[in-house]
Design an enzyme around this catalytic site. Structure first.
Site, PDB file in Angstrom:
ATOM      1  N   LYS A 497     -15.771  77.582 -55.458  1.00 17.89           N
ATOM      2  CA  LYS A 497     -16.470  77.428 -56.740  1.00 17.89           C
ATOM      3  C   LYS A 497     -16.192  76.044 -57.313  1.00 17.89           C
ATOM      4  O   LYS A 497     -15.232  75.382 -56.907  1.00 17.89           O
ATOM      5  CB  LYS A 497     -15.996  78.516 -57.706  1.00 17.89           C
ATOM      6  N   ARG A 595     -11.275  89.836 -69.279  1.00 15.49           N
ATOM      7  CA  ARG A 595     -12.354  88.860 -69.258  1.00 15.49           C
ATOM      8  C   ARG A 595     -13.612  89.616 -68.859  1.00 15.49           C
ATOM      9  O   ARG A 595     -14.400  90.009 -69.708  1.00 15.49           O
ATOM     10  CB  ARG A 595     -12.012  87.732 -68.266  1.00 15.49           C
ATOM     11  N   TYR A 721     -12.058  47.976 -76.284  1.00 18.89           N
ATOM     12  CA  TYR A 721     -12.652  48.384 -77.564  1.00 18.89           C
ATOM     13  C   TYR A 721     -11.611  48.566 -78.665  1.00 18.89           C
ATOM     14  O   TYR A 721     -10.488  48.995 -78.408  1.00 18.89           O
ATOM     15  CB  TYR A 721     -13.360  49.735 -77.380  1.00 18.89           C
ATOM     16  N   MET A 770     -16.470  53.944 -70.710  1.00 15.75           N
ATOM     17  CA  MET A 770     -17.302  54.920 -70.011  1.00 15.75           C
ATOM     18  C   MET A 770     -17.256  54.722 -68.491  1.00 15.75           C
ATOM     19  O   MET A 770     -17.063  55.668 -67.734  1.00 15.75           O
ATOM     20  CB  MET A 770     -18.749  54.822 -70.507  1.00 15.75           C
TER      21      MET A 770
HETATM   22  C1  LIG Z   1     -10.687  81.146 -59.014  1.00 18.40           C
HETATM   23  C2  LIG Z   1     -10.361  82.511 -58.650  1.00 18.40           C
HETATM   24  C3  LIG Z   1      -9.365  82.775 -57.690  1.00 18.40           C
HETATM   25  C4  LIG Z   1      -8.491  81.714 -57.084  1.00 18.40           C
HETATM   26  O1  LIG Z   1      -7.410  81.425 -57.944  1.00 18.40           O
HETATM   27  P1  LIG Z   1      -6.309  80.334 -57.567  1.00 18.40           P
HETATM   28  O2  LIG Z   1      -5.345  80.407 -58.674  1.00 18.40           O
HETATM   29  O3  LIG Z   1      -7.016  79.029 -57.541  1.00 18.40           O
HETATM   30  O4  LIG Z   1      -5.775  80.720 -56.255  1.00 18.40           O
HETATM   31  C5  LIG Z   1      -9.180  84.084 -57.291  1.00 18.40           C
HETATM   32  N1  LIG Z   1      -9.920  85.083 -57.828  1.00 18.40           N
HETATM   33  C6  LIG Z   1     -10.864  84.862 -58.768  1.00 18.40           C
HETATM   34  C7  LIG Z   1     -11.612  86.013 -59.305  1.00 18.40           C
HETATM   35  C8  LIG Z   1     -11.109  83.577 -59.205  1.00 18.40           C
HETATM   36  O5  LIG Z   1     -12.049  83.366 -60.137  1.00 18.40           O
END
Ligand SMILES: *Cc1c(COP(=O)(O)O)cnc(C)c1O
Length: 826
Positions: A497, A595, A721, A770
């Protein structure tokens, strides 16, 4: 060298099933590297994670007819065993491979160099090749093939022409060296050094050193650093019968005495005394590792009686050993693979294989730019006949040859082709637009003399001087580290992801797919469909499926996470409308994160809803741990695991099919090995950051840029800046092309953090802009164009995340998409 299938059967003591006639030239253990199917013998090796027998059917369709299998593997294929294939059934295919090559080795009486040690094996091997190859036909391990499988494959390359062989041996567990010694049977042994690498399975450093020395059991001579007391003691203890060339910078009585090592600006002058003769050479490197490696090479060359003048001449020309294939984005939608390793048939084959694999899913034309292959000792027409064969078998569609020799063999190539006498001519033709390169995957491979670096630079797409370098080899090492913590049957989801935590999803997914991870997971449907369009076929989970994207998911077989009845109902409705049945979904339970997810008390209703339809089917059920990295939450984590255990069991009981259960993230894998269930989800650890203390496992991503301009600024002036960059002294200030739009957080400015320039810390001066920012290089020897490391191999990402009071995840995923990702593989 060819062997009949009969003689191989006998050598390895196999039971042969099938009686097709066959001669074998090639041994194969990785089905992806197949090259000459008819003459190939495939060894179906079983490892902890994989069973080679699974690839037999595929290899058969690709033309392979000869297989070595274990009894179990044979059971597996017996039913559909084709009549025109040979199966050599043995109790252990790996042992059979090793045995076969052991016997092969006994046919040669040539000197064989065996190299072991913690670091420098590959460099010593490649340098010896550079030093000795002009007058000898040498076989050597490809890249760093030095394992229980790599060594036999290397030694198998010995043939009637070979005059010298150079092999590496690497071990990770006690007991392995005996096997490698039997296969290599070195006559000349080199121990490069001993350090902590691969230490985890050894009781002590001494145990490891003694094990390594087993390689030298029947050597005529053993070469090592005589100044290293630890190694000298181990050598004395191991009572080798060999002659010793222990080189020394201190002890004049040693057979090879190094009387002076003088480092200059960019070379080192080394004087030595051997057999009462004084000589010297200049090494074009200044680092200590290079000096040590060169001394080991020197000893071997002297022993092999290479005249001192030639040693001096060739040492001066030693080339750095580039250990990687670089993948870069090129202009006009080309993908460039730059292989500066060296040019010979073995490395050409590896690079072509790499190109072929990368090309499969991309729909790009396969092109090879190849220079003359120098100093192989082979006659030109045989050499290029072999090259043409390789090029054909790896599906290359177009060759661009550079050099007089390859040009003279143009007729050998039966594909689209064009030849040029030298690199300059090729470059001017490209510059004038007469040789369009478009939508191609291009392997650029040339002997150093041809200066292909300039060519690569010309073809490279240059949008921005800032890059994120991603080390795929390191990522695989991390993957294997976590795999080693799992039971063999535990499956794995790799989280890709957020563009693979910033590393870029396609290349990462592609590499993980090659390493056969069970699932990839992305956040949204678009990330998943992008991967599918790029050719990723692995299973993909969508963690946050949008209601508007169900169609995309069905079309691309992207398996959604389902966390609520609302989502489930909508999904089922859409699937029914499309006439889809049994679409796999992943049920998320909330066990404490609060969540997303079904509550455990929702399970009865969930079961009922799932049973009343056949549009979707639960493929897995999972939950997420909130504090698995931290002992302070261990009681809570255990409660989450218990809740999950019972809730997921309820779900499973209601259905006859297997529903995979998973809860562990990276930290969970490390700290709660009892909670592996059927599968785990690996995230941050894959990208090299320990989830427990943020230490670096194998660093994967390095953010780099270059100095654009340097100026001297008087003390009373300010930088940037709002006149924020106040100076405490007259300063040298460098501007670098990276700013907050690239993901360099503004809070790092004004002296809060630093980057590295030529290994030294350079503090950010003034506000970060930037696209550009300024750093203080007053005390650093540097010039415009020098490289700057923002974080990575030498500057841990925590140096930034700590200052920003955040976690490494955020820094990694903030690197913006306009920063070019460059991938390489060791
Ligand atoms: C991102 C995620 C993980 C991985 O977590 P890490 O701490 O990066 O190993 C595992 N399960 C879910 C549901 C996640 O969203």
């Amino acid at each position: 060298m060819s062997y009949s299938i009969e003689s191989i059967t006998e050598s390895i003591g196999a039971r042969r099933v099938g009686n097709a006639p066959a001669t074998i030239d090639w041994l194969l253990t990785d089905s992806r590297s197949l090259n000459f199917p008819e003459e190939t013998l495939f060894f179906a090796l079983t490892t902890k994670r994989n069973d080679g027998a699974r690839y037999i059917a595929d290899l058969y369709t690709r033309g392979v007819r000869n297989f070595v299998v274990g009894e179990e593997g044979f059971e597996y294929i017996k039913k559909e065993q084709p009549a025109d294939a040979n199966f050599l059934v043995v109790s252990n295919p790996l042992k059979a491979l090793q045995r076969l090559v052991e016997l092969h080795r006994t046919r040669f009486q040539i000197p064989v160099v065996g190299i072991t040690g913690s670091n420098g094996k590959t460099i010593v091997k490649e340098w010896l090749h550079q030093l000795l190859s002009p007058e000898r036909a040498i076989v050597r391990s490809p890249r760093s093939y030095n394992s229980q499988i790599g060594v036999p494959l290397s030694v198998w390359q010995m043939n009637e022409q070979s005059e010298l062989a150079i092999f590496e041996a690497g071990i990770s567990e006690p007991g392995e060296m005996r096997t490698l010694q039997n296969i290599i049977k070195p006559t000349i042994g080199i121990l490069t050094n001993i350090g902590g690498a691969h230490q985890e399975n050894f009781f002590s450093l001494q145990e490891k050193c003694m094990e390594k020395l087993l390689l030298f059991k029947n050597c005529d001579v053993v070469i090592y650093n005589g100044d290293d007391e630890f190694i000298s003691n181990c050598v004395a203890k191991s009572m080798l019968s060999a002659r010793e060339i222990a080189w020394s910078r201190k002890d004049m009585e040693r057979p090879l005495y190094i009387n002076k090592v003088e480092k200059q600006e960019n070379c080192t002058v080394i004087s030595y005394r051997y057999l009462e003769m004084d000589n010297s050479f200049t090494l074009p490197f200044i680092d200590d590792a290079a000096i040590e490696n060169s001394l080991n090479c020197l000893a071997a060359c002297l022993y092999l009686m290479l005249p001192a003048e030639l040693i001096t001449e060739r040492m001066a020309k030693l080339e750095p050993v580039a250990m990687r294939l670089e993948v870069k984005e090129g202009k006009n939608n080309c993908l460039l693979i730059n292989d500066s390793y060296n040019s010979d048939l073995g490395s050409l084959d590896i690079a072509l294989d790499f190109l072929y694999r990368r090309s499969l899913s991309k729909g790009l034309k396969r092109t090879l730019i190849l220079s003359d292959i120098l100093e192989t000792g082979q006659n030109t027409s045989t050499l290029y006949r072999q090259v043409a064969q390789l090029v054909g078998s790896r599906g290359i569609e177009r060759i661009i040859g550079v050099g007089s020799e390859i040009s003279s063999c143009a007729t050998r190539f039966n594909i689209e082709k064009v030849f040029y006498p030298d690199t300059a001519t090729l470059m001017s033709v490209i510059a004038q637009g007469e040789l369009p390169l478009e939508n191609e995957i291009i392997l650029i491979k040339g002997a150093r003399k041809f200066g292909f670096d300039a060519l690569t630079e010309m073809l490279e797409k240059k949008v921005h001087e800032t890059i994120l370098e991603v080390n795929l080899g390191a990522m695989i090492a991390n993957l294997n580290y976590y795999r080693s913590k799992l039971k063999p049957e535990t499956k794995m989801v790799c989280m890709v992801k957020a563009s693979a935590y910033g590393a870029g999803s396609y290349e990462i997914a592609k590499t993980l797919q090659e390493h056969r991870v069970d699932y990839l997971a992305v956040a949204v449907a678009d990330e998943g469909s992008e991967l599918r369009k790029a050719g990723i076929t692995a299973n993909i989970i969508i963690m946050n499926p949008e209601m508007t994207a169900f169609k995309t998911m069905f079309d691309h077989k992207l398996e959604p996470e389902v966390y609520s009845f609302h989502l489930l109902d909508a999904l089922i409705k859409e699937a029914e409308k499309e006439g889809i049945t049994n679409f796999p979904v992943h049920i998320k339970l909330d066990t404490g994160m609060h969540r997303l997810g079904f509550a455990p008390s929702d399970i009865p209703r969930l079961v009922e809803r799932l049973k009343g339809q056949d549009a979707v089917i639960a493929r897995s059920v999972f939950s997420h741990l909130v504090g698995s990295d931290s002992p302070q939450f261990d009681a809570f984590t255990r409660r989450q695991i218990e809740t999950f255990e019972s809730a997921s069991a309820c779900l499973q009981e209601a259905f006859p099919h297997k529903i995979l259960r998973h809860i562990c993230n990276s930290a969970g894998i490390e700290r709660f090995s009892g909670a592996q269930f059927d599968m785990v989800r690996l995230g941050i650890g894959l990208y090299g950051i320990s989830p427990i203390d943020n230490s670096i496992l194998n660093n994967v991503s390095t953010l780099k840029t270059t100095i654009l301009q340097i100026r001297d600024v008087p003390e009373e002036d300010t930088v940037g800046y709002s006149r924020k960059g106040r100076l405490a002294r007259p300063s040298r200030i460098a501007a670098i092309p990276i700013g907050y739009a690239d993901g360099l957080n503004r809070h790092l400015g004004n002296g809060n953090a630093y980057c590295l320039v030529n290994g030294k810390r350079a503090v950010y001066v003034g506000n970060i802009c930037m696209d550009v920012c300024m750093i203080d290089v007053t005390d650093i020897d540097c010039k415009e164009g020098d490289s700057v490391e923002i974080f990575g191999d030498h500057l841990p990402i925590t140096a930034l995340s700590d200052v920003l009071d955040t976690i490494p995840y955020e820094v990694l995923t903030s690197v913006s998409t306009r920063v070019k990702r460059v991938y390489y593989q060791d």
